[in-house]
Write a protein that holds these residues in place. Sequence first.
Motif, PDB file in Angstrom:
ATOM      1  N   GLY A   1       1.416   1.495  12.220  1.00 20.24           N
ATOM      2  CA  GLY A   1       1.594   2.707  13.345  1.00 20.24           C
ATOM      3  C   GLY A   1       0.775   2.663  14.088  1.00 20.24           C
TER       4      GLY A   1
ATOM      5  N   TYR B   1       1.626   9.193  12.244  1.00 22.46           N
ATOM      6  CA  TYR B   1       3.564   9.446  12.552  1.00 22.46           C
ATOM      7  C   TYR B   1       3.567  11.107  12.942  1.00 22.46           C
ATOM      8  CZ  TYR B   1       0.952  11.449   8.269  1.00 22.46           C
ATOM      9  OH  TYR B   1       0.119  12.436   7.116  1.00 22.46           O
TER      10      TYR B   1
ATOM     11  N   GLU C   1       4.834  -1.510  12.402  1.00 27.65           N
ATOM     12  CA  GLU C   1       5.862  -0.925  11.242  1.00 27.65           C
ATOM     13  C   GLU C   1       4.704  -0.382  10.036  1.00 27.65           C
ATOM     14  OE1 GLU C   1       8.812  -3.950  11.990  1.00 27.65           O
ATOM     15  OE2 GLU C   1       8.950  -3.820  10.005  1.00 27.65           O
TER      16      GLU C   1
ATOM     17  N   ARG D   1       3.658   7.310   5.868  1.00 24.42           N
ATOM     18  CA  ARG D   1       4.873   7.192   7.589  1.00 24.42           C
ATOM     19  C   ARG D   1       5.643   7.082   7.537  1.00 24.42           C
ATOM     20  NH1 ARG D   1       4.763   4.874  12.437  1.00 24.42           N
ATOM     21  NH2 ARG D   1       5.310   3.312  12.191  1.00 24.42           N
ATOM     22  N   LYS D   2       5.777   5.348   5.977  1.00 21.43           N
ATOM     23  CA  LYS D   2       7.157   5.011   5.445  1.00 21.43           C
ATOM     24  C   LYS D   2       7.826   6.069   5.470  1.00 21.43           C
ATOM     25  CE  LYS D   2       8.085   1.754   1.396  1.00 21.43           C
ATOM     26  NZ  LYS D   2       7.907   1.711   0.206  1.00 21.43           N
TER      27      LYS D   2
ATOM     28  N   ARG E   1       9.336   6.996   8.422  1.00 14.56           N
ATOM     29  CA  ARG E   1       9.845   6.201   9.308  1.00 14.56           C
ATOM     30  C   ARG E   1      11.563   6.385   8.544  1.00 14.56           C
ATOM     31  NH1 ARG E   1       9.849   0.756   9.089  1.00 14.56           N
ATOM     32  NH2 ARG E   1      10.084   0.675  11.027  1.00 14.56           N
TER      33      ARG E   1
END
Length: 691
Positions: free
Chosen positions: A169, A415, A166, A394-395, A398
């Motif tokens: 990645g 990502y 998570e 990335r957070k 997502r």
Amino acid sequence: MTKLIVDGKEIEVPAEYTLLQACEAAGAEIPRFCYHERLSIAGNCRMCLVEVKGGPKPVASCAWGVRDCRPGPKGEPPEISTRSPMVKKAREGVMEFLLINHPLDCPICDQGGECDLQDQAMGYGVDTSRFAENKRAVEDKYLGALVKTSMNRCIQCTRCVRFSAEVCGAPEMGATGRGEDMEITTYLESALTSELQGNLVDICPVGALTSKPYAFAARPWELGKTQSIDVMDGVGSAIRVDTRGREVMRILPRVNEAVNEEWISDKTRHVVDGLRTQRLDRPYVRENGKLRASSWPEAFAAIAAKAGRIDGKRIGAIAGDLAAVEEMFALKELLAKCGSANLAVQGGDGFDAKAGRGSYIFNPSIAGIEQADALLIVGSNPRKEAALLNTRIRKRWRTGQLKVGVIGAKADLIYTYEYLGAGTDSLGELAAGKHAFSSVLKDAKNPIVLVGAGVAARHDGAAVLAAAAKLALDVGAVKDGWNGFGILHDTASRVGALDIGFAAGAGGLSAAQMATFGTLDVLFLLGADDVKVPDGTFVVYIGTHGDRGAHRADVILPGAAYTEKSGIYVNTEGRVQMANRAAFPPGEAREDWAIVRALSDVLAKKLPYDSLAALRQAMFKAVPHLMRIDQIEAGKADDVRKLAGKGGSVEKAPFKIAVEDFYLTNPIARASAVMAECSRLASGQMLTAAE
């Protein structure tokens, strides 16, 4: 909001809270192993059991939502008990199960003294076990140079699996087998590839994953702890430096929601051994082509003999990646007294400090990425240049609410993104609306145009920055309440240098011009190692390590590393931060500002401050926002407009990657054996991928 009664106390919490969050909001302490605030919920350790009134058995509070609780028969709020006899017995049973197979390793375990299992066994467990069977044995796994495994201790909380998938990645960890045969493994037993893997040690609640470089080095109760700031990149992560005596033993993250949350990169964490090796601990003077150790007065005399009799315009200074604002300010003042405006910071030639702060900081802020819905990355690889900022992207990605486009070199950014091209012509096409992604940016509520600092290092750097700023204005990235134009700096010193005007003044030379043959007689390198100085220039190197700059120097003055001095740094978003002294410089090395002050005396250009406090007072008077620690002086939208108005002709060459090797970017990292091993592993993996 939903009403609950927790241990007899009535509270109101949002309906989306879990019972665990609700109980903590009410002040109750809930033990846990698998639950982590920043990871998805697994609900597999069962340590967080609580009693819901009317329920037949205890429930796992981390996986039970507040909205799932039924009211009482007369509509009264649900009642939760965290201290009832049922809960106490359930927790003791869970702890007994967890300890069935856990070895009695505490005396030799690196987690000893800061172990969740130890603490919770004391608080919630019992002093006996009813199991006499043999403990199971699990083979240790190879995870690379940074994470050491002792899988007998693993309690299968799966935090490491979820973190890898998570946050990093890089879903390289997982579980195989069932029941007693379950094991956490990397399947193929290859080294982990993430640059955040050191955080696995922090989130492991037992001693199954520990730090390989720090193995058996010290115990937590022996260490002095100093809160400080990281300088390995431009993010400015909050860290804690642990020392024993004069030696830095380890670096750990501190929680700072606005910057690094609670993670740090592997370079930040494991660069520690580089602070001890190849250190400069005494002055050196070059005689007959060879450097020899000397005293401070001798080294100063050699500089005075050379610099004292030449025109000030033939003197210049370049600051390196790790320089604090204080020493740059002192050096700038010294050169001004010598009559020189030849100042530059590594990689800063393309920026114009006079255009205003908004033209060279990351205006949306790091935390602001979580409000963005479209992101254009120009000439940057955030994964290598600012790993923690990349995890923020990335957070947000997502959540499914962020679309990313990239102009520049192709890379694995953890990502998915739309690749728009390699060079400046793609930027022109986007500005002209010839690409579908331009409508994505225009339709976005909060778009961001992220420009890598490597762009400014090009010959046409200033023109490319102007074109990117114009694009940001055209797509509506700069408007009331939102400034989406941001420069991603990969070094800790650059924003601070631009803030105090440590850049070519009127008639001054840039770094590229200073590195040209015949332009300068004397050049001061303040920890600058990536400058090719021509023959014939007298080089004074003020730094910490025997790196490239020291090899070229005619006089070496040993300085203090970032853990050995108190210094102000400004991160890429313009946040002013303070690094604190955790240890002392080795041998005869001194703090950099003190070296510059002592040198000014010898050159008969005495600076008007004798203490760090007096220097800071002068600095704050010149640049007031530097006194507001942990605050951002926001850049103005007009600064971006000013930058966009500069224009200029743009070359068609493709964008190059600013950071080739994530692990070897500065003198401290290059002196570290651990970083060298990480670099070797990373390059091996890249070769394999290319094949």
